[in-house]
Design a protein around this motif. Sequence first.
Motif, short mmCIF file in Angstrom:
data_model
loop_
_atom_site.label_atom_id
_atom_site.label_comp_id
_atom_site.label_asym_id
_atom_site.label_seq_id
_atom_site.Cartn_x
_atom_site.Cartn_y
_atom_site.Cartn_z
N UNK A 123 -17.03 16.23 22.33
CA UNK A 123 -17.20 17.52 22.99
C UNK A 123 -17.84 18.48 21.99
N UNK A 124 -18.87 19.22 22.43
CA UNK A 124 -19.57 20.19 21.60
C UNK A 124 -20.08 19.54 20.31
N UNK A 125 -20.81 18.46 20.48
CA UNK A 125 -21.36 17.73 19.34
C UNK A 125 -22.82 18.09 19.12
N UNK A 126 -23.21 18.15 17.85
CA UNK A 126 -24.62 18.31 17.49
C UNK A 126 -25.34 16.98 17.62
N UNK A 127 -24.75 15.92 17.06
CA UNK A 127 -25.36 14.60 17.12
C UNK A 127 -24.38 13.56 16.61
N UNK A 128 -24.74 12.31 16.81
CA UNK A 128 -24.04 11.17 16.22
C UNK A 128 -25.09 10.33 15.51
N UNK A 129 -24.83 9.97 14.26
CA UNK A 129 -25.74 9.12 13.50
C UNK A 129 -25.06 7.79 13.20
N UNK A 130 -25.80 6.71 13.40
CA UNK A 130 -25.35 5.37 13.04
C UNK A 130 -26.24 4.87 11.91
N UNK A 131 -25.64 4.52 10.80
CA UNK A 131 -26.37 4.02 9.64
C UNK A 131 -25.93 2.58 9.42
N UNK A 132 -26.87 1.63 9.59
CA UNK A 132 -26.50 0.22 9.46
C UNK A 132 -26.31 -0.16 8.00
N UNK A 133 -25.37 -1.06 7.76
CA UNK A 133 -24.92 -1.34 6.41
C UNK A 133 -25.43 -2.64 5.85
N UNK A 134 -24.83 -2.99 4.69
CA UNK A 134 -23.75 -2.24 4.02
C UNK A 134 -24.26 -0.95 3.40
N UNK A 135 -23.35 0.02 3.21
CA UNK A 135 -23.68 1.31 2.63
C UNK A 135 -22.75 1.62 1.47
N UNK A 136 -22.56 0.60 0.61
CA UNK A 136 -21.61 0.74 -0.48
C UNK A 136 -21.96 1.81 -1.48
N UNK A 137 -23.25 1.99 -1.80
CA UNK A 137 -23.63 2.97 -2.81
C UNK A 137 -23.28 4.38 -2.38
N UNK A 138 -23.60 4.74 -1.13
CA UNK A 138 -23.37 6.10 -0.67
C UNK A 138 -21.95 6.34 -0.19
#
Length: 776
Positions: A210-225
Amino acid sequence: MSLAAPGHAATQSIDVPKGTVGQAAFAIGRQAGVSIAIRDSSLLKRPSPAIRGTMGAEQALMRLAEASRLKLQKVGPRSYLLLPRPPQIANDQRPPTPRAVPSPVPQPVEETQDIVVTASKRDTLSQRFPGQWTRIDGHEFAPLGVAGTEAIEARSVGFSSTHLGAGRNKLFIRGIADSSFSGPTQSPVGQYFGDMRTGYSGPDPDLKLVDMNSVELLEGPQGTLYGSGALGGIVLLKPNMPIFGEISGAAASGASVTWHGDPSYDLSTTINAPIADNIALRAVGYHARDGGYVDNRATGERDINNVRVNGGRATLSAELTPGWFIDLAGIGQRIRGADSQYADRDLPGLSRYSFVDQPFDSDFTLASFVVRKDSGSLRFRSTSGASWQDVDENFDASTDGNIRQLRQHSRARAVSNETRLWRPMSNGYSWLAGFSSIVHRYKVSREIAQDDTIFDLSGAENRVRETTLFGEVGFELTPKIEATVGARYTLSDLSGSGEHLSPLAASRLGDEDTERKEQKLLPSAALLVRPVTGLTVYARYQQGFRPGGLSIANDSVRLYRNDRLATAEAGFRYGRPGRDRFDLQGSVTHSRWYDIQADFLDPSGLPVTENIGDGRVWTLTANGGVRVTTELRLEAGVAWNDGKVTRAAGGLLEMMAPAGGTMRIPNIARVVTRAAVDWNHALGNGRALEANAYARYVGHSRLGVGPQLGEEQGDYLDSGLVMRLSDESRALSLTVTNLTDAEGNRFAFGAPMETSADQLTPLRPRTIRLGFELSF
């Protein structure tokens, strides 16, 4: 052409230098958190003045429109159009005498009009980002009412979930899945609300969009960040933030009718209020009831699985000094399910035979404090907070005429901080440096209730303390070639304990050293090439891991080790989705997974965690779209996954794999496809009509590890339709889900002690919702 792809909604003064309309529109959109479209590309190069000061998005855009001889049209709660201003006609109806006006010096449309990948943590533009990334605009969730994680799943081919029930599901991205249960193991997907992690171990809290700006999906792996628990990737929920100097709000309501089930309704409200010139508050509240659609033939009850949700959040933002801000935020949500949503395969209709009710509760609370500087050549953000998650579940454990109930209680507590300093790409290089720490505790207790007697079962508590240093550097080798290298070093302190242990389990636990230290260095590297305008080709290598822990079930005591995922990926991206006439992106990845942590059922039917061996996962994905006309866009996507356990740990091979066969990675469909049609039509006077239709096919997958969890699931078609008529302050929407009223089997599981071939979780039957939105 759409220019604005905001990162965070505005909580700061607008600071836009003199330039072109295209540059100014993007900067306002990014700083104020709104979407801005300019359909006439010739307007992009018009000169614009500097726009500075504390103001709302609409005020800043009005200044831009007035100074650049444009017309501003609001087409949604946070969406605007910039149009050519109609020529003025003199009183005598004669056009004015043309005057020679010097043409502005042509200026190229700068790359800053590209989409900013906020999840990159260093404000990387999409054409500079070496990885697969998806952004879903918050505007898409508005006609859905009080929607949750399932709305994200319906809009992706690479994102999936178990379907045990709201607030107790497990999420997966890119073919990386371990098991069906949310136990002591850390989730393979990192979940974030803003910059704050929503959990460590335990299920998806299913925060409502509700009242969202956006949703981001970042495919992994994302261990560094993102560190541990981002093997498959991350989900970043970005809420709309407070706007200074603006009193505004919105209210929405909806009523739904479900085939073969009870009706539903939802309510939500949002208010944005200035406290002072440099302080603002934004608050959101919502309530929903989802009617049930499963019948219990043993008790004669109908539509037993209704769910109620109550939740809210508030954010207070203040500008301490020019450019420096603080955000104080809180979230609370409560989910109450009257009964589980699974059915028996061999009974007609959506029904099952269960002697006891199986209700569940999920409570989630989060508090965070952020200090940030989001503009300038150097940027800073420090996020501190705490989260609490309580999940109570009840399962039918009746056997041989003995009516029993299995009760499971999960408690998760976490305190964390992440602080980072970064420099966005400029003059050929960018960098990021930071540290983080988290203290987490996850406790699981179980009991059997029979008549008025309660029997305590073995339980376990896992405690972890992680301290991390991380960094990343990006630099241009040539104007069209960039390289990125990074690393993350994590030190984990692990400990665990048990409760209500049997003498045998207590003896086995006494023989184990539950206090351990684990160290991990996670390197990453990427190379990116932009051979022609609009095309990005990249290759990257990344690692991820999850720490070990303690698992106890009845007499079974296991200390499982950390697991590690190493992935090589090659991919490309052409065009910007929803903005360019044509866009396409694709990738192929190969992952090696070492010491896989997974849950399987012990002989009593309780889940236990173990390192089951090594595996490999191949994934191919492709997503694209084409704008047929200015109003019509078509898009399609496909994901193919092939995951196998290539080496089983000692003694587990016979248990895991069928005779003469191999063990597939569970819960991931071999093939997922999706197609959608988007249509937008401006009716004039600020009114717009939008329509979206989609169909998503989910192929076969395996429930879990071991013969008791070897059932097939999937092979179903999900579909939906959304229509929305809106003006500057109102919207009327019609939503239909499961157009074909398909039954399907999303999850072949209902109760652990009763796991057999006759359990399935159907899609929600065809549901029609009529919604109304009002904003001011």
